[in-house]
Scaffold this motif. Sequence first.
Motif, mmCIF file in Angstrom:
data_model
loop_
_atom_site.group_PDB
_atom_site.id
_atom_site.type_symbol
_atom_site.label_atom_id
_atom_site.label_comp_id
_atom_site.label_asym_id
_atom_site.label_seq_id
_atom_site.Cartn_x
_atom_site.Cartn_y
_atom_site.Cartn_z
ATOM 1 N N UNK A 101 0.905 11.634 6.045
ATOM 2 C CA UNK A 101 1.320 11.993 7.248
ATOM 3 C C UNK A 101 2.726 11.306 7.626
ATOM 4 N N UNK A 102 3.122 10.003 6.757
ATOM 5 C CA UNK A 102 4.140 9.264 7.149
ATOM 6 C C UNK A 102 5.398 10.098 6.370
ATOM 7 N N UNK A 103 5.243 10.717 5.416
ATOM 8 C CA UNK A 103 6.297 11.467 4.655
ATOM 9 C C UNK A 103 6.570 12.543 5.416
ATOM 10 N N UNK A 104 5.407 13.465 5.648
ATOM 11 C CA UNK A 104 5.676 14.598 6.343
ATOM 12 C C UNK A 104 6.511 14.773 7.784
ATOM 13 N N UNK A 105 6.270 13.422 8.430
ATOM 14 C CA UNK A 105 6.947 13.151 9.585
ATOM 15 C C UNK A 105 8.507 12.691 9.491
ATOM 16 N N UNK A 106 8.659 11.980 8.439
ATOM 17 C CA UNK A 106 10.122 11.606 7.924
ATOM 18 C C UNK A 106 10.915 12.644 7.531
ATOM 19 N N UNK A 119 -6.285 4.347 -1.446
ATOM 20 C CA UNK A 119 -6.921 4.188 -0.178
ATOM 21 C C UNK A 119 -6.029 4.752 1.246
ATOM 22 N N UNK A 120 -4.679 4.590 0.978
ATOM 23 C CA UNK A 120 -3.881 4.983 1.930
ATOM 24 C C UNK A 120 -3.106 6.154 1.817
ATOM 25 N N UNK A 121 -3.952 7.026 1.044
ATOM 26 C CA UNK A 121 -3.148 8.354 0.696
ATOM 27 C C UNK A 121 -2.754 9.303 2.057
ATOM 28 N N UNK A 122 -3.902 9.166 3.110
ATOM 29 C CA UNK A 122 -3.616 10.049 4.397
ATOM 30 C C UNK A 122 -2.375 9.316 5.013
ATOM 31 N N UNK A 159 0.839 -1.211 -0.034
ATOM 32 C CA UNK A 159 -0.047 -0.011 0.260
ATOM 33 C C UNK A 159 0.787 1.224 -0.133
ATOM 34 N N UNK A 160 2.129 1.198 0.399
ATOM 35 C CA UNK A 160 2.870 2.492 0.756
ATOM 36 C C UNK A 160 4.113 2.645 -0.111
ATOM 37 N N UNK A 161 4.565 1.724 -0.789
ATOM 38 C CA UNK A 161 5.714 1.689 -1.442
ATOM 39 C C UNK A 161 5.699 1.614 -3.089
#
Length: 428
Positions: A416-421, A409-412, A385-387
């Motif tokens: 959020x993951x990228x912003x935190x990284x 489906x996993x856009x949010x 879903x994320x990579x």
Amino acid sequence: MPHLSLPIDHVAIRFDHDQAVANAGMIATSTLAGRLGIEALADETVSVGFRPGRKLLTLVDALVAGGDCIDDIDVLRAGATARVLGHDVVAASTVGTWLRQVTFGHVRQLDHVTEIAMSRAWASGAGPGGDTLTIDIDSTICEVHGYAKQGATFGYTKVRGLHPLVATRADTGEILHVRTRKGSANTGRGAARFVREVVGRVRRAGATGPIVLRADAGFWSRKVIAACVDHRVAFSITVTRQPVITNAIEEIDEDVWVDIDYTDSGRAQVAETTWAGHRLIVRRTELAADVPALFAGWRHHAFTTNRDGHPVVLDGDHRAHAVVELAIRDLKHGAGLAHMPSGIFTANAAWTVAATLAHNLIRWTQLLATDSPVTIRPAATFRRPLLTLPGRLVRSARRWTLKLPTRWPWADTFTAMLLRLRALPAIA
């Protein structure tokens, strides 16, 4: 927008989109790799080849993307994929040549790269800090194909391969250390030195709290126990049914055994005695059946430990050592260690270290991408879903934008993951 069906037999196929990005979600793991400064670290540490950092990261990114052979590197060179990785992507043939040049000393340099990367990730918030760190050690067989493989022989599993030692972190599944050995190596070969190395690594990486080491019977030896005692590590190691152990178990009084939860068709009890000055905790089980069992009566499972606590609690924790199998399975099938690709032993050893770095990048990305505790997902369920996102890299008004699918489906979660990284401080 209404759904429009297409006559798929009439859909034309052309591989000509220079801005298409395969595995666009890898911008997240590449962001973390950049924050940890892995490329510059490898360039400073590894003394084989020109700019080894980009060769190492090219291999690691291919493994993060799900590759399991050298040729899978070419997916990173498709379209505009290389532009979202943060480093130059070299050809598969160049990486293969580089791996074949690696010596044992270079493998140790790569070990140092992974140790420093772990130190930086832990300092960013992924580490255990002052909490108890539980280390599980085990060995695994990595299959090879063909007969011209250095060090690859048949071991106790009757599979031709190499036989690395692996140390994992129980709560996150991180690979703390790895050491490649020939296929015929006994399970416990080099275990005492390996234990000393892994304890030193985690201490230098920032683990300041108590350390517990768990292992199965293949690692039961006085040298391994001495290594734990010397480094003030609590241990919990399964023992084999040798006469000295059998005699100690037989001397346990019947009224000492304590019942524990077990299957409805049987019962289990725990008791303890001593061996060589250490606690020997024994769990015995008995199954009730309508027909005579092949092995009737009690079956015993014992382990030695220097830990404090009630025997029932310690027995439950020792059985949790089985989580090491999940981490190793994810390393092999999620980070490219299912088989060894090269005919040269040291090249395979370097490949193994790169696989552990890819495995840990996926783990660290999950650990550092949220403030709340999360269940660490295996590489396969995290990657899908994320990579492995399809994307398109466009430029407008002198600004690059990575366009991803609408209604993903996993856009949010990804945003959020990228912003935190991206909020993590970069290594100077």
